[in-house]
Design a protein around this motif. Structure first.
Motif, mmCIF file in Angstrom:
data_model
loop_
_atom_site.group_PDB
_atom_site.id
_atom_site.type_symbol
_atom_site.label_atom_id
_atom_site.label_comp_id
_atom_site.label_asym_id
_atom_site.label_seq_id
_atom_site.Cartn_x
_atom_site.Cartn_y
_atom_site.Cartn_z
ATOM 1 N N TRP A 112 58.310 46.773 -22.817
ATOM 2 C CA TRP A 112 58.103 48.090 -22.204
ATOM 3 C C TRP A 112 56.707 48.624 -22.513
ATOM 4 O O TRP A 112 56.065 49.224 -21.654
ATOM 5 C CB TRP A 112 59.182 49.066 -22.678
ATOM 6 N N VAL A 113 56.243 48.410 -23.755
ATOM 7 C CA VAL A 113 54.886 48.847 -24.111
ATOM 8 C C VAL A 113 53.855 48.140 -23.241
ATOM 9 O O VAL A 113 52.933 48.766 -22.706
ATOM 10 C CB VAL A 113 54.609 48.571 -25.606
ATOM 11 N N ALA A 114 54.008 46.819 -23.081
ATOM 12 C CA ALA A 114 53.056 46.049 -22.276
ATOM 13 C C ALA A 114 53.075 46.492 -20.819
ATOM 14 O O ALA A 114 52.013 46.649 -20.202
ATOM 15 C CB ALA A 114 53.383 44.553 -22.383
ATOM 16 N N LEU A 162 61.146 46.245 -26.878
ATOM 17 C CA LEU A 162 60.211 47.363 -27.007
ATOM 18 C C LEU A 162 58.799 46.944 -26.610
ATOM 19 O O LEU A 162 58.100 47.679 -25.889
ATOM 20 C CB LEU A 162 60.223 47.878 -28.449
ATOM 21 N N CYS A 163 58.387 45.753 -27.043
ATOM 22 C CA CYS A 163 57.044 45.263 -26.712
ATOM 23 C C CYS A 163 56.883 45.040 -25.210
ATOM 24 O O CYS A 163 55.806 45.279 -24.654
ATOM 25 C CB CYS A 163 56.752 43.970 -27.477
ATOM 26 N N TRP A 220 62.638 44.318 -31.071
ATOM 27 C CA TRP A 220 61.186 44.526 -31.016
ATOM 28 C C TRP A 220 60.606 43.884 -29.764
ATOM 29 O O TRP A 220 59.652 44.392 -29.179
ATOM 30 C CB TRP A 220 60.518 43.937 -32.262
ATOM 31 N N ILE A 236 53.922 49.403 -19.595
ATOM 32 C CA ILE A 236 53.301 50.727 -19.484
ATOM 33 C C ILE A 236 51.781 50.621 -19.578
ATOM 34 O O ILE A 236 51.046 51.271 -18.824
ATOM 35 C CB ILE A 236 53.856 51.669 -20.564
ATOM 36 N N ILE A 237 51.301 49.782 -20.499
ATOM 37 C CA ILE A 237 49.852 49.599 -20.643
ATOM 38 C C ILE A 237 49.257 49.011 -19.366
ATOM 39 O O ILE A 237 48.234 49.487 -18.862
ATOM 40 C CB ILE A 237 49.537 48.692 -21.845
ATOM 41 N N ALA A 291 51.508 42.503 -27.000
ATOM 42 C CA ALA A 291 52.844 43.042 -26.727
ATOM 43 C C ALA A 291 53.557 42.214 -25.667
ATOM 44 O O ALA A 291 54.756 41.910 -25.790
ATOM 45 C CB ALA A 291 52.740 44.506 -26.282
ATOM 46 N N TRP A 292 52.826 41.817 -24.611
ATOM 47 C CA TRP A 292 53.422 41.038 -23.527
ATOM 48 C C TRP A 292 53.905 39.676 -24.028
ATOM 49 O O TRP A 292 55.029 39.256 -23.763
ATOM 50 C CB TRP A 292 52.406 40.881 -22.408
ATOM 51 N N ILE A 333 46.065 44.844 -27.273
ATOM 52 C CA ILE A 333 47.429 45.345 -27.483
ATOM 53 C C ILE A 333 48.346 44.930 -26.332
ATOM 54 O O ILE A 333 49.478 44.493 -26.540
ATOM 55 C CB ILE A 333 47.431 46.875 -27.651
ATOM 56 N N GLY A 334 47.843 45.044 -25.099
ATOM 57 C CA GLY A 334 48.645 44.668 -23.937
ATOM 58 C C GLY A 334 49.070 43.217 -23.978
ATOM 59 O O GLY A 334 50.249 42.892 -23.789
#
Length: 335
Positions: free
Chosen positions: A15-17, A12-13, A9, A19-20, A251-252, A247-248
């Motif tokens: 990569w999400v951060a 994944l977080c 997780w 991208i955001i 996630a970061w 969210i950014g």
């Protein structure tokens, strides 16, 4: 949560951060365009200045909830006058000068050009770290970052050839913002590792916002903020606040806590390419015919830099210190 599941997780977080954050410049540019299409009293109330100030004020809410305990008198009294001076300098650079220059750059050039101009950050950071932090320059990391920079230059050069566009004030502002951000990161790593993270984060955001507002009021007049609470701005600011700030950041921070430094580094390496791709999708920007050769060079540079990092992996003492080291790779995060 099981350690292996948390690690998955965490990656994944990350990569999400990334991208955001890569999307942040495109998102604020899109919001300004929405405001321009829905003017109030003949002018746009969703300005870069309003987004920055209101977004920063919103970001203080979760900071105070999570880190307010660091603002205890004994902790504040334990900081030296030198630390307060450097903390103030870091706040001015990172939360006033840097975002102000970035948003000025976005007003005067494309998101793609801003991203490309920002690619001077990694090699400059390595040089300054060697000078001020006494760190040995990793030859492969430097070579990889220079190749990435060359790829960015190729994209910009082909774009100029295709549309007859010359480097202007927007690109210069983006370079200046990048230098400001890099210098702030160096100051943080050099002198502020003993400052409680909550004190650093809250003070940096609050003082930087205050200075930015004061600057705008002095040189641009009150009209920037006189309609900050118009319904259309309050409606769209939450897209910016929830996606980028909340969210950014969550996630970061989760990614930093549960991922290996190499995984975080790999994700952040693709930030410039992700930013260019997102600008193409959200803003319909055309990076020009240099995207493919420049992109290939950037991917090759990432591989070279990564091979150097793998040979020099060191264990991190804490997620906060890892954050300070890897923050330079993410670059400006929109607030």
């Amino acid at each position: 949560m099981h350690k292996s599941a948390a690690a998955k997780w965490g990656v994944l977080c990350c990569w999400v951060a990334v991208i955001i954050y890569a999307a942040s410049n495109s998102i604020v540019t899109m919001l300004v365009s929405i405001g321009d299409a829905n003017r109030i009293n003949g002018h746009n109330v969703i300005t870069f200045a309003n987004l920055l100030v209101l977004g920063s004020l919103i970001s203080l809410i979760p900071m105070l909830l999570f880190f307010g305990r660091d603002w205890k008198f004994e902790k504040l009294r334990g900081l030296s006058s030198r630390e307060w001076v450097l903390l103030t300098l870091s706040a001015v650079l990172s939360s006033a000068v840097t975002p102000g220059l970035y948003f000025f750059a976005l007003e005067n050039t494309s998101v793609t050009n801003v991203v490309i101009a920002s690619r001077i950050d990694p090699p400059i950071f390595l040089i300054l770290a060697a000078i001020f932090l006494g760190e040995r320059i990793d030859v492969k990391a430097m070579a990889g970052n220079l190749i990435i920079l060359l790829g960015a230059v190729v994209i910009l050069a082909f774009k100029d050839r295709d549309i007859g566009y010359a480097i202007g004030v927007g690109e210069v502002a983006a370079v200046a913002a990048t230098l400001s951000f890099t210098l702030s990161t160096i100051i943080t790593r050099t002198s502020l590792e003993t400052v409680p993270f909550g004190v650093f984060a809250i003070f940096r955001t609050a003082l930087g916002t205050l200075i930015y507002v004061s600057f705008q009021l002095t040189f641009s007049g009150h009209h920037h903020f006189s309609e900050m609470f118009q319904p259309i701005l309050l409606k769209w600011i939450w897209v910016y606040a929830i996606l980028i700030i909340i969210i950014g950041q969550l996630a970061w921070n989760f990614g930093l806590k549960h991922s290996k430094a190499g995984d975080v580094s790999l994700a952040t390496s693709f930030s410039p390419l992700a930013a260019i791709a997102i600008a193409m999708v959200i803003l319909n920007e055309d990076p020009g015919s240099g995207l493919i050769p420049g992109g290939v060079l950037m991917v090759f540079g990432i591989w070279v830099a990564r091979s150097g990092r793998k040979s020099a992996v060191r264990k991190r003492e804490s997620a906060r210190k890892k954050s300070l080291e890897l923050e330079k790779d993410v670059n400006f995060k929109g607030v």
